[in-house]
Design a protein around this motif. Structure first.
Motif, PDB file in Angstrom:
ATOM      1  N   GLY A 148      64.000  43.723  75.918  1.00  0.00           N
ATOM      2  CA  GLY A 148      65.173  43.685  76.785  1.00  0.00           C
ATOM      3  C   GLY A 148      65.994  42.434  76.712  1.00  0.00           C
ATOM      4  O   GLY A 148      66.885  42.215  77.528  1.00  0.00           O
ATOM      5  N   GLY A 149      65.757  41.575  75.712  1.00  0.00           N
ATOM      6  CA  GLY A 149      66.529  40.339  75.638  1.00  0.00           C
ATOM      7  C   GLY A 149      66.819  39.971  74.202  1.00  0.00           C
ATOM      8  O   GLY A 149      66.477  40.683  73.270  1.00  0.00           O
ATOM      9  N   GLY A 150      67.485  38.843  74.033  1.00  0.00           N
ATOM     10  CA  GLY A 150      67.751  38.347  72.692  1.00  0.00           C
ATOM     11  C   GLY A 150      69.073  38.758  72.117  1.00  0.00           C
ATOM     12  O   GLY A 150      69.570  38.140  71.193  1.00  0.00           O
ATOM     13  N   GLY A 151      69.661  39.850  72.627  1.00  0.00           N
ATOM     14  CA  GLY A 151      70.944  40.281  72.111  1.00  0.00           C
ATOM     15  C   GLY A 151      70.876  40.578  70.624  1.00  0.00           C
ATOM     16  O   GLY A 151      69.812  40.852  70.065  1.00  0.00           O
ATOM     17  N   GLU A 152      72.011  40.539  69.952  1.00  0.00           N
ATOM     18  CA  GLU A 152      72.061  40.853  68.534  1.00  0.00           C
ATOM     19  C   GLU A 152      71.361  39.801  67.692  1.00  0.00           C
ATOM     20  O   GLU A 152      70.984  40.050  66.552  1.00  0.00           O
ATOM     21  N   GLY A 153      71.175  38.603  68.212  1.00  0.00           N
ATOM     22  CA  GLY A 153      70.530  37.559  67.435  1.00  0.00           C
ATOM     23  C   GLY A 153      69.021  37.569  67.528  1.00  0.00           C
ATOM     24  O   GLY A 153      68.336  36.885  66.780  1.00  0.00           O
ATOM     25  N   GLY A 154      68.468  38.380  68.456  1.00  0.00           N
ATOM     26  CA  GLY A 154      67.023  38.413  68.641  1.00  0.00           C
ATOM     27  C   GLY A 154      66.368  39.518  67.833  1.00  0.00           C
ATOM     28  O   GLY A 154      66.996  40.183  67.016  1.00  0.00           O
ATOM     29  N   GLY A 199      67.840  57.843  66.699  1.00  0.00           N
ATOM     30  CA  GLY A 199      67.650  56.926  67.817  1.00  0.00           C
ATOM     31  C   GLY A 199      68.730  55.861  67.855  1.00  0.00           C
ATOM     32  O   GLY A 199      69.820  56.035  67.306  1.00  0.00           O
ATOM     33  N   ARG A 200      68.410  54.743  68.517  1.00  0.00           N
ATOM     34  CA  ARG A 200      69.370  53.649  68.633  1.00  0.00           C
ATOM     35  C   ARG A 200      68.630  52.315  68.515  1.00  0.00           C
ATOM     36  O   ARG A 200      67.525  52.144  69.043  1.00  0.00           O
ATOM     37  N   LEU A 201      69.268  51.379  67.850  1.00  0.00           N
ATOM     38  CA  LEU A 201      68.730  50.019  67.786  1.00  0.00           C
ATOM     39  C   LEU A 201      68.918  49.327  69.128  1.00  0.00           C
ATOM     40  O   LEU A 201      69.917  49.552  69.819  1.00  0.00           O
ATOM     41  N   ARG A 202      67.957  48.481  69.469  1.00  0.00           N
ATOM     42  CA  ARG A 202      68.098  47.708  70.694  1.00  0.00           C
ATOM     43  C   ARG A 202      67.281  46.414  70.552  1.00  0.00           C
ATOM     44  O   ARG A 202      66.410  46.297  69.692  1.00  0.00           O
ATOM     45  N   ALA A 203      67.590  45.445  71.405  1.00  0.00           N
ATOM     46  CA  ALA A 203      66.842  44.186  71.411  1.00  0.00           C
ATOM     47  C   ALA A 203      65.453  44.427  71.983  1.00  0.00           C
ATOM     48  O   ALA A 203      65.291  45.156  72.962  1.00  0.00           O
TER      49      ALA A 203
END
Length: 458
Positions: free
Chosen positions: A83-89, A76-80
């Protein structure tokens, strides 16, 4: 100093491909625990294996596709989250069968030549793992593999597994399963992975009931002297130091504890590395320094985590001491600090860590700390894909943190690998291999000696 080798450019006969599970897998979003979702784990654990005989690449790919049916989050793939927060969330895994990345390469190098210079990684070794063209960490597949055929018929196999999905125990579990079903296609998996994270959910409301010195201290309490270590580490180029300790040398370290103290090999070696590191950097005697190390919590929780738990199942143990006392004391002092740090990690302590991470995005306190990561005792050096066990197993790079590596062919030996400032490297090596290890140390400080005094235990 041990040798290093410059890696020539790798030739790619074909494009890298995505390997998808060979059968349908669950399609959902996989929640990451607070232990998985720590910002300092947003990197890949990268392993390098050297084999005398190459394994057929098509066989590796077909067995990988079979294994990804069980280890489907790695496809799979990592994601926020949300749908928000970007890499810091907060992150989650989109289990979408996008696939693991597999690259094949050819290299004008023999296994014997690589083995001669395998003691100390350098920047050129990065060529051994396929470089993913990605805008951010989230765009890198959780599993990247490169199989390189050597001019002698041997093989270098490099793997990169996202630390957000699993810890060292998890990487070993996956790789051992891959090797087994490659060598024996009809074999059952040694351990079935358990992907649920509910056992590490925070309490409601969260309550961090223990002190946690392994994480950042509030700014108001940070003494100015904490800047000293950063200045030392940034003042010079970093160079790798590699030293191998035989079982006899580990036993000698244990016997340095006066009065005698029962301890494991890790409990003897880790504080020895810590005090050698502190003693080599010229730090103020009053400066408090920490030793941070991973502690497996799978059997420390009540109830225990399920067998095959496939997530990060560790918290950081933390030992603390002033530089002066650490360096001048009998080795028993450091061993007891490490043992007490391990003993603190029980069910309540782990729950407290999980809840602290729910309350705030705490990060490990690296201001005056040595981090040790143990790759030994995981069976990583036993990986046999059907053409024999590896000639070498280790990392792609030497970092500022310390790795305790397995030694191929000797279950009870350890290799210490880490990078230190150039001006401190000789002294660090000398302290590692000094009076505390009376026998000659393999691959360590054979050339030149010197560089600053040996330990004088009080």
């Amino acid at each position: 100093m041990t040798k290093s080798i410059e890696i020539p450019d790798c030739h790619y006969p074909r494009e890298a491909v995505l390997i998808r599970p060979s059968a349908a897998t669950p399609r959902h979003s996989l929640h990451l625990s607070n232990l998985d979702d720590q910002p300092f784990l947003r990197f890949s654990i990268r392993y390098l294996y050297l084999y005398r005989t190459a394994v057929d690449a098509d066989l590796l790919k077909s067995s990988l596709a079979r294994l990804l049916v069980d280890y489907y989050p790695l496809a799979g793939r990592l994601r926020a989250r949300d749908g928000g927060g970007g890499e810091g969330g907060k992150l989650e895994v989109d289990c979408s069968e996008q696939g693991a990345l597999f690259a094949e390469g050819h290299l004008d190098l023999t296994a014997g030549k690589f083995l001669e210079g395998s003691g100390r990684p350098n920047r050129s070794w990065r060529k051994l793992l396929y470089r993913v063209d990605a805008q951010s960490f989230l765009d890198v597949p959780p599993l990247v593999i490169q199989a390189i055929r050597l001019s002698c018929g041997g093989m270098i196999l490099c793997t990169a597994i996202s630390h957000c999905l699993c810890d060292g125990i998890g990487t070993a579990q996956f790789l051992q399963s891959w090797a087994q079903i490659t060598a024996k296609p009809g074999a059952e998996l040694p351990v079935a992975p358990f992907h649920g994270r509910h056992a590490l959910a925070p309490r409601s409301p969260p309550r961090a009931a223990f002190p946690h010195p392994e994480f950042d201290t509030p700014p108001a309490r940070e003494p100015p002297s904490l800047d000293v270590l950063a200045q030392v580490l940034q003042s010079q180029p970093l160079v790798p130091v590699s030293v191998t300790f035989t079982p006899a040398q580990i036993l000698h370290l244990k016997r340095q504890c006066v009065p005698s103290l029962k301890c494991t090999s890790f409990e003897a070696l880790a504080p020895h590395v810590w005090r050698s590191w502190a003693g080599s950097l010229g730090l103020p005697p009053s400066l408090g320094v920490k030793l941070l190390f991973s502690t497996n919590v799978r059997r420390r929780l009540s109830p225990e985590l399920p067998r095959g738990y496939y997530g990060n199942g560790f918290v950081l143990g933390c030992a603390e001491a002033p530089v002066g006392r650490l360096v001048e004391s009998n080795p028993r002092y450091g061993v007891e600090l490490v043992q007490r740090a391990k003993e603190r990690v029980g069910d309540g302590y782990v729950r407290s860590v999980v809840d602290l991470l729910e309350e705030r995005r705490a990060r490990p306190d690296l201001s005056a700390s040595l981090v040790i990561s143990q790759w030994s005792k995981l069976g990583l050096e036993e990986l046999d894909f059907g053409e024999g066990k590896p000639l070498h197993m280790g990392p792609l790079a030497s970092e500022i943190y310390c790795l305790l590596l397995p030694v191929v062919g000797d279950l009870h030996a350890f290799t210490v690998l880490m990078s230190v400032p150039q001006g401190a490297a000789e002294k660090f090596e000398h302290l590692l291999t000094g009076d505390s290890c009376t026998e000659e140390v393999n691959g360590g400080g054979g050339e030149g000696g010197g560089g600053g005094g040996r330990w004088h235990y009080k």
